[in-house]
Enzyme design. Structure first.
Site, PDB file in Angstrom:
ATOM      1  N   THR A  14      35.093  37.267  57.739  1.00  0.00           N
ATOM      2  CA  THR A  14      34.325  38.172  56.875  1.00  0.00           C
ATOM      3  C   THR A  14      32.971  37.575  56.499  1.00  0.00           C
ATOM      4  O   THR A  14      31.922  38.204  56.687  1.00  0.00           O
ATOM      5  CB  THR A  14      35.138  38.445  55.587  1.00  0.00           C
ATOM      6  OG1 THR A  14      36.418  38.926  55.971  1.00  0.00           O
ATOM      7  CG2 THR A  14      34.450  39.466  54.702  1.00  0.00           C
ATOM      8  N   VAL A  15      32.976  36.358  55.974  1.00  0.00           N
ATOM      9  CA  VAL A  15      31.733  35.769  55.468  1.00  0.00           C
ATOM     10  C   VAL A  15      30.844  35.295  56.618  1.00  0.00           C
ATOM     11  O   VAL A  15      29.626  35.556  56.628  1.00  0.00           O
ATOM     12  CB  VAL A  15      32.038  34.615  54.484  1.00  0.00           C
ATOM     13  CG1 VAL A  15      30.746  34.109  53.863  1.00  0.00           C
ATOM     14  CG2 VAL A  15      33.001  35.076  53.387  1.00  0.00           C
ATOM     15  N   LYS A 107      35.718  27.329  47.719  1.00  0.00           N
ATOM     16  CA  LYS A 107      35.994  26.815  46.366  1.00  0.00           C
ATOM     17  C   LYS A 107      37.186  25.866  46.349  1.00  0.00           C
ATOM     18  O   LYS A 107      37.209  24.904  45.574  1.00  0.00           O
ATOM     19  CB  LYS A 107      36.238  27.956  45.370  1.00  0.00           C
ATOM     20  CG  LYS A 107      37.315  28.957  45.749  1.00  0.00           C
ATOM     21  CD  LYS A 107      36.728  30.172  46.384  1.00  0.00           C
ATOM     22  CE  LYS A 107      37.766  31.158  46.881  1.00  0.00           C
ATOM     23  NZ  LYS A 107      37.177  32.321  47.502  1.00  0.00           N
ATOM     24  N   GLU A 192      44.701  37.673  49.182  1.00  0.00           N
ATOM     25  CA  GLU A 192      44.582  36.536  50.090  1.00  0.00           C
ATOM     26  C   GLU A 192      45.862  36.453  50.923  1.00  0.00           C
ATOM     27  O   GLU A 192      46.907  36.979  50.523  1.00  0.00           O
ATOM     28  CB  GLU A 192      44.442  35.234  49.279  1.00  0.00           C
ATOM     29  CG  GLU A 192      43.255  35.177  48.343  1.00  0.00           C
ATOM     30  CD  GLU A 192      41.979  34.657  48.991  1.00  0.00           C
ATOM     31  OE1 GLU A 192      42.051  34.127  50.117  1.00  0.00           O
ATOM     32  OE2 GLU A 192      40.921  34.793  48.381  1.00  0.00           O
ATOM     33  N   ASP A 203      43.007  30.797  42.718  1.00  0.00           N
ATOM     34  CA  ASP A 203      41.650  31.019  43.257  1.00  0.00           C
ATOM     35  C   ASP A 203      40.617  31.004  42.118  1.00  0.00           C
ATOM     36  O   ASP A 203      39.583  30.334  42.211  1.00  0.00           O
ATOM     37  CB  ASP A 203      41.643  32.380  43.990  1.00  0.00           C
ATOM     38  CG  ASP A 203      40.253  32.873  44.308  1.00  0.00           C
ATOM     39  OD1 ASP A 203      39.669  32.385  45.288  1.00  0.00           O
ATOM     40  OD2 ASP A 203      39.740  33.750  43.576  1.00  0.00           O
ATOM     41  N   LYS A 207      37.411  28.181  41.031  1.00  0.00           N
ATOM     42  CA  LYS A 207      36.034  28.532  40.650  1.00  0.00           C
ATOM     43  C   LYS A 207      35.700  27.949  39.271  1.00  0.00           C
ATOM     44  O   LYS A 207      34.609  27.414  39.052  1.00  0.00           O
ATOM     45  CB  LYS A 207      35.877  30.053  40.657  1.00  0.00           C
ATOM     46  CG  LYS A 207      36.078  30.653  42.056  1.00  0.00           C
ATOM     47  CD  LYS A 207      36.284  32.160  42.021  1.00  0.00           C
ATOM     48  CE  LYS A 207      36.595  32.695  43.408  1.00  0.00           C
ATOM     49  NZ  LYS A 207      37.034  34.092  43.436  1.00  0.00           N
ATOM     50  N   GLY A 304      33.583  40.044  49.453  1.00  0.00           N
ATOM     51  CA  GLY A 304      33.129  41.004  50.461  1.00  0.00           C
ATOM     52  C   GLY A 304      32.046  40.407  51.337  1.00  0.00           C
ATOM     53  O   GLY A 304      31.385  39.435  50.970  1.00  0.00           O
TER      54      GLY A 304
END
Ligand code: NAP
Ligand code: HSE
Length: 428
Positions: A14-15, A107, A192, A203, A207, A304
């Protein structure tokens, strides 16, 4: 124009594909803003044959991300594979060892190994940038480490897992129980691969550990975070909280106390009318408080393709411009080991319980609270059709220690029909 900045991208999900798209579609804009061409020279992923919707044939392919990280023609290693260990960790160390700067969205890697990686990077004169790792498209790392650099940070907090906020707000609007909405989120592909990373608060805690390090000059300390996920948040609590003027959020909070660094990730009540209380769906929000700035609120997409790639590219552009900064805003060797402090600062609490509907039941509970020094602010009893009366109590500020003492005593009585629920009410 000076020489181009050459990227090696490991991870084309995705990224990674989002980054490839921006490098291609915004080439002129990126060059105008940074004074350099930004180009991709090589990429890596697990499956070289997968159709990723973009033509990657113009880039060299490396099966091994470590080999990609070491290539002589790569200036910046862009790590977008994920995972705290294995390929991501090995390749990041290899990139730093080979004299590359690193941009990552990972992260988990930095929350668990950030100190060692930062020390390695800074000893070698390299940078690691990770804007995309916290709250996706929201430039919160930049806000904290640059815009608020003149402030003593007093508290950071936020909703930093969009999936959990989606589940909680969807439960409220649909009236569906947790299990049904969890399944919906799964069907929509929001979770996830390991859903406990989301709903277990892990998660979001990764962060929070990174924000704490920058805010308080401490080493990232994921293990020092008190973590509770949303799995036990019931539709009854969501309804009752709303009735008392609150909404339930998976809220991460970090602040210094007289006893050390308090870091917690837990379902909390926030006033419905507050910015956090108004946060809907998968959106993220981070609230930063400093001695001079007072409070700023950042809101935006936490995940996203577009938003996350946007954050990655912000970091790439900083490197292209020659902007360099220690990984956590001050030299890694100067970061203090954090002293974890369990939530010690007093706060009001929301209590929900089911009591035997008989004379003196409520009086018993009120006496127990009083004996523990817990003062009642508001109380509400609801109609019911069975022998147990639902009761809600909002306390005045109290310590968790006093409250736990009261909860233990309550459960030893003969009037409590099920385990009481206690949720902190955060002042926001
Ligand atoms: P993803 O869609 O699962 O993509 C991961 C990519 O890494 C895939 O292309 C995969 O290859 C590749 N990969 C995994 N293990 C590898 C290995 N051992 N060697 C080589 N390549 C490997 O993940 P993503 O959602 O893009 O997330 C990437 C990173 O960004 C993670 O750290 C994540 O936490 C972070 N992040 C993601 C979002 C988001 O919205 N997705 C938001 C913020 C941060 P194949 O495609 O061949 O399997
Ligand atoms: N699973 C994460 C979320 C993705 O729901 O926010 C971004 O880290």
């Amino acid at each position: 124009m000076t020489s181009s900045l050459r990227l090696g991208i490991a991870g084309l999900g995705t990224v990674g594909i989002g980054v490839v798209k921006i490098v291609r579609s915004q080439a002129a804009l990126l060059a105008a803003r940074t004074g350099r061409q930004i180009e991709i020279v090589a990429v890596s992923a697990r499956d070289a044959t997968k159709d990723r919707g973009v033509n990657l044939s113009r880039y060299d392919w490396e099966d091994d991300p470590v080999a990609l990280a070491r290539r002589d023609d790569v200036d910046v290693f862009v790590e977008l594979m994920g995972g705290s260990d294995g390929a991501a960790r090995d390749a990041t160390h290899a990139a730093l060892d080979a004299g590359k700067d690193v941009v990552t969205a990972n992260k988990a890697l930095l929350a668990l190994h950030g100190q060692a990686l930062a020390e390695q990077a800074e000893a070698a004169g390299r940078v690691i940038r990770f804007e995309a790792a916290v709250a996706g498209g929201i430039p919160v790392i930049k806000a904290l480490s640059e815009g608020l650099a003149g402030n003593e940070i007093t508290r950071v907090m936020g909703v930093m897992n969009g999936t959990c906020n989606y589940i909680l707000t969807r439960m409220e609007h649909s009236g569906l129980p947790y299990a049904d909405v969890f399944q919906e989120a799964s069907d929509l592909g929001y979770l996830e691969a390991d859903p406990t990373l989301d709903v277990g608060g892990i998660d979001a805690s990764h962060k929070l550990a990174l924000l704490s390090a920058i805010s308080f000059g401490t080493r990232p300390d994921f293990d020092g975070i008190e973590i509770e996920g949303i799995e036990r948040v019931s539709i009854d609590d969501i309804r009752a909280a709303a009735d008392m003027g609150y909404r339930i959020k998976l809220l991460g909070v970090a602040q210094r106390t007289g006893r050390g660094l308090e870091q917690r990730m837990q379902p909390c009540l926030v006033p419905e009318a507050s910015a956090l209380g108004q946060l809907e769906g998968g959106t993220n929000m981070v609230v930063l408080e400093g001695d001079s700035v007072e409070q700023i609120v950042l809101r935006g997409p936490g995940a996203g393709m577009g938003p996350t790639a946007s954050a990655v590219m912000g970091d790439v552009c900083d490197i292209a411009r020659g902007f360099r900064m220690p990984v956590f805003g001050q030299p890694a060797t100067s970061l203090e080991a954090s002293v974890p402090a369990r939530a010690v600062l007093p706060a009001p609490y929301y209590l929900r319980m089911r009591l035997a509907d008989k004379p003196g039941a409520l009086a018993k509970i009120a006496t127990i609270l009083g004996n523990s020094g817990v003062s009642i602010d508001r109380m509400r009893q609801y109609g019911h059709s069975d022998s147990a009366a639902p009761v809600l109590i909002v306390t005045h500020k109290t310590t968790r220690v006093a409250l736990d003492e009261a909860l233990t005593a309550m459960q030893a009585t003969d009037v409590m029909r099920s385990a009481p629920v206690a949720l902190r009410i955060e002042a926001v």
